[in-house]
Design an enzyme around this catalytic site. Structure first.
Site, short mmCIF file in Angstrom:
data_model
loop_
_atom_site.label_atom_id
_atom_site.label_comp_id
_atom_site.label_asym_id
_atom_site.label_seq_id
_atom_site.Cartn_x
_atom_site.Cartn_y
_atom_site.Cartn_z
N TYR A 172 -35.75 42.01 35.77
CA TYR A 172 -35.44 43.36 35.77
C TYR A 172 -35.66 44.15 37.08
O TYR A 172 -36.54 44.01 37.63
CB TYR A 172 -36.02 44.21 34.60
CG TYR A 172 -35.30 43.70 33.36
CD1 TYR A 172 -34.61 42.93 33.00
CD2 TYR A 172 -36.28 44.19 32.16
CE1 TYR A 172 -34.00 42.69 31.67
CE2 TYR A 172 -35.77 43.77 30.78
CZ TYR A 172 -34.54 43.03 30.86
OH TYR A 172 -34.08 42.81 29.49
N ARG A 194 -32.77 33.44 27.95
CA ARG A 194 -31.03 33.15 27.57
C ARG A 194 -31.04 31.57 27.01
O ARG A 194 -31.95 30.76 27.78
CB ARG A 194 -29.97 33.08 28.56
CG ARG A 194 -29.69 34.70 28.98
CD ARG A 194 -28.61 35.09 28.23
NE ARG A 194 -28.38 36.46 28.21
CZ ARG A 194 -27.51 37.03 27.37
NH1 ARG A 194 -26.70 36.48 26.52
NH2 ARG A 194 -27.35 38.40 27.49
N GLN A 243 -34.89 37.90 20.32
CA GLN A 243 -34.35 39.30 20.95
C GLN A 243 -32.86 39.20 20.89
O GLN A 243 -32.28 38.43 21.68
CB GLN A 243 -35.19 39.60 22.11
CG GLN A 243 -34.67 41.14 22.48
CD GLN A 243 -35.48 41.53 23.71
OE1 GLN A 243 -34.58 41.92 24.64
NE2 GLN A 243 -36.64 41.85 23.67
N1 LIG Z 1 -32.92 40.13 25.84
C1 LIG Z 1 -31.66 40.61 26.67
O1 LIG Z 1 -30.87 39.74 27.02
C2 LIG Z 1 -31.73 42.10 26.82
C3 LIG Z 1 -30.42 42.55 27.50
C4 LIG Z 1 -30.19 43.73 27.74
C5 LIG Z 1 -31.23 44.63 27.46
N2 LIG Z 1 -32.34 44.30 26.87
C6 LIG Z 1 -33.55 45.29 26.76
O2 LIG Z 1 -33.08 46.21 25.89
C7 LIG Z 1 -33.39 47.36 26.63
C8 LIG Z 1 -32.54 48.34 26.00
O3 LIG Z 1 -31.46 48.00 26.55
P1 LIG Z 1 -30.31 49.48 26.95
O4 LIG Z 1 -30.96 50.10 28.09
O5 LIG Z 1 -29.05 48.88 27.13
O6 LIG Z 1 -30.49 49.98 25.55
P2 LIG Z 1 -29.62 51.45 24.81
O7 LIG Z 1 -30.90 52.37 24.35
O8 LIG Z 1 -28.61 51.09 24.11
O9 LIG Z 1 -29.03 52.29 26.21
C9 LIG Z 1 -29.75 52.97 27.00
C10 LIG Z 1 -28.86 53.81 27.93
O10 LIG Z 1 -28.10 54.66 27.20
C11 LIG Z 1 -28.27 56.01 27.70
N3 LIG Z 1 -28.47 57.13 26.74
C12 LIG Z 1 -29.27 57.03 25.96
N4 LIG Z 1 -28.91 58.21 25.00
C13 LIG Z 1 -27.81 58.70 25.67
C14 LIG Z 1 -26.93 59.54 25.09
N5 LIG Z 1 -27.47 60.42 24.08
N6 LIG Z 1 -25.88 59.99 25.73
C15 LIG Z 1 -25.57 59.14 26.63
N7 LIG Z 1 -26.31 58.13 27.22
C16 LIG Z 1 -27.47 57.85 26.54
C17 LIG Z 1 -29.51 56.01 28.61
O11 LIG Z 1 -29.60 56.71 29.86
P3 LIG Z 1 -30.72 57.94 29.90
O12 LIG Z 1 -32.03 56.86 30.76
O13 LIG Z 1 -30.27 58.85 30.87
O14 LIG Z 1 -31.24 58.39 28.83
C18 LIG Z 1 -29.43 54.37 29.14
O15 LIG Z 1 -28.67 54.39 30.04
C19 LIG Z 1 -33.48 46.99 27.90
O16 LIG Z 1 -34.25 48.00 28.71
C20 LIG Z 1 -34.27 45.67 28.08
O17 LIG Z 1 -35.68 45.86 27.80
C21 LIG Z 1 -32.41 43.02 26.89
#
Ligand SMILES: NC(=O)c1ccc[n+]([C@@H]2O[C@H](COP(=O)([O-])OP(=O)(O)OC[C@H]3O[C@@H](n4cnc5c(N)ncnc54)[C@H](OP(=O)(O)O)[C@@H]3O)[C@@H](O)[C@H]2O)c1
Length: 303
Positions: free
Chosen positions: A54, A130, A181
């Site tokens: 990350y 993965r 996950q």
């Molecule tokens: N295992 C894997 O392969 C894998 C892959 C991807 C992710 N992950 C994990 O999953 C976690 C979460 O993933 P994600 O960040 O994609 O999760 P998410 O919660 O679906 O999306 C977060 C994003 O959405 C934005 N957001 C949140 N609320 C919003 C709203 N009301 N309006 C507009 N935008 C909004 C956030 O911006 P703001 O920061 O501005 O609120 C942020 O950019 C990652 O940090 C990681 O730990 C794992």
């Protein structure tokens, strides 16, 4: 905040904070990151999800700097991290092509680096990020068992695995796998029918759900006619208004309602949005409302 018990008896907060976007958070100094961690702890979010890659291999260090600044934090949190993806990065000048590496040598070295960057002596949960097409499950399984026995890991799991990938690795291990996950949200419902959720329930492995808001697309695509986000937006807003919570909390409540004990990993860096989503446990959700949102997500009724 509910606590979810893993097969090894250890507990995680049902909602976790994901550090993937931490390095994009504007202010990534120790004080700002401590404020983000505090915003989580204040609402019972004690589980923090990382991966070695990350932020181009920088997020573990940023988080670790915060833990080093306040060592008492370590006793209050659970740390999840991942290994096996090798990015094209200046940190790895010898990498010519993006690939996965589940060799024992890579996994052991990766765990050492994560421990050092995070500034901790033990990782609560290590996930294989993965499925690696060149994985030797006997070698990887023995390596993961040995890392648990050595006390460097409290548990191991996988990520983005299909049921047969989980079964294969588990068949070569003594210790139980703790979680898979997977991507799961109103923007990505495939695991409900592709076997991933059924397998998690069969083996009583609570699944972690990454990108629970579809990486933000649930809101950013709400104006795109014909999209799942556009279909969902009015009903999410109505339900949110009805219970006095945010639409993002309703989207998380849809995940929490599933009997598999889903652990959403949220990605917002904004303390106010973290607070709003932590309230998901207070959003009422019944069977028909769940199916109503499922139908809007898919664009059609169930058969
Ligand atoms: N295992 C894997 O392969 C894998 C892959 C991807 C992710 N992950 C994990 O999953 C976690 C979460 O993933 P994600 O960040 O994609 O999760 P998410 O919660 O679906 O999306 C977060 C994003 O959405 C934005 N957001 C949140 N609320 C919003 C709203 N009301 N309006 C507009 N935008 C909004 C956030 O911006 P703001 O920061 O501005 O609120 C942020 O950019 C990652 O940090 C990681 O730990 C794992």
């Amino acid at each position: 905040m509910n606590r979810i018990t893993l097969p090894n008896g250890r507990q995680l907060s049902q909602i976790a904070y994901g550090a993937w976007r931490l390095s994009e958070a504007g202010d990534t100094g120790v004080s700002a990151n401590l404020a983000r961690i505090d915003a989580c702890l204040e609402h019972g979010i004690t589980t923090f999800d990382h991966a070695d890659i990350y932020g181009d291999y920088r997020c573990e260090q940023l988080f670790g700097d915060a833990v080093r600044a306040r060592p008492a934090l370590r006793q209050q949190i659970e740390i999840v991290t991942k290994t096996d993806i090798m990015l094209l990065s200046q940190q790895w000048p010898g990498t010519r092509v993006k690939h996965y590496d589940t060799s024992a040598a890579h996994v052991r070295a990766s765990v050492e680096r994560s421990l050092q960057r995070l500034g901790v002596e033990v990782i609560d949960l290590l996930l294989i990020h993965r499925p690696d097409p060149l994985c030797d499950p006997t070698e990887l399984g023995a390596c993961l068992d040995a890392l648990i026995d050595s006390g460097k890991l409290r548990g191991v799991g996988v990520s983005n695995y299909m049921p047969w990938d989980v079964d294969l690795l588990q068949s070569r291990m003594t210790h139980r796998l703790q979680t898979n996950q997977i991507e799961l949200s109103l923007m990505h419902t495939a695991p409900l029918t592709n076997g991933q959720m059924a397998h998690a329930q069969q083996h009583r492995m609570p699944p972690m759900a990454w990108s629970p808001l579809g990486g933000g697309r649930l809101f950013s695509q709400a104006q795109q006619a014909g999209s799942a986000a556009a279909r969902l937006a009015p009903r999410l807003a109505e339900l949110a208004q009805g219970c006095g919570q945010d639409a993002s909390a309703v989207a998380l409540a849809w995940l929490l309602h599933h009997p598999a004990q889903v652990l959403p990993v949220l990605g917002s860096n904004q303390p106010e949005r973290i607070r709003a989503m932590a309230a998901a446990t207070r959003v009422p959700m019944d069977r028909q409302t769940w199916f109503e949102l499922y139908e809007l997500a898919n664009g059609h009724a169930v058969p």
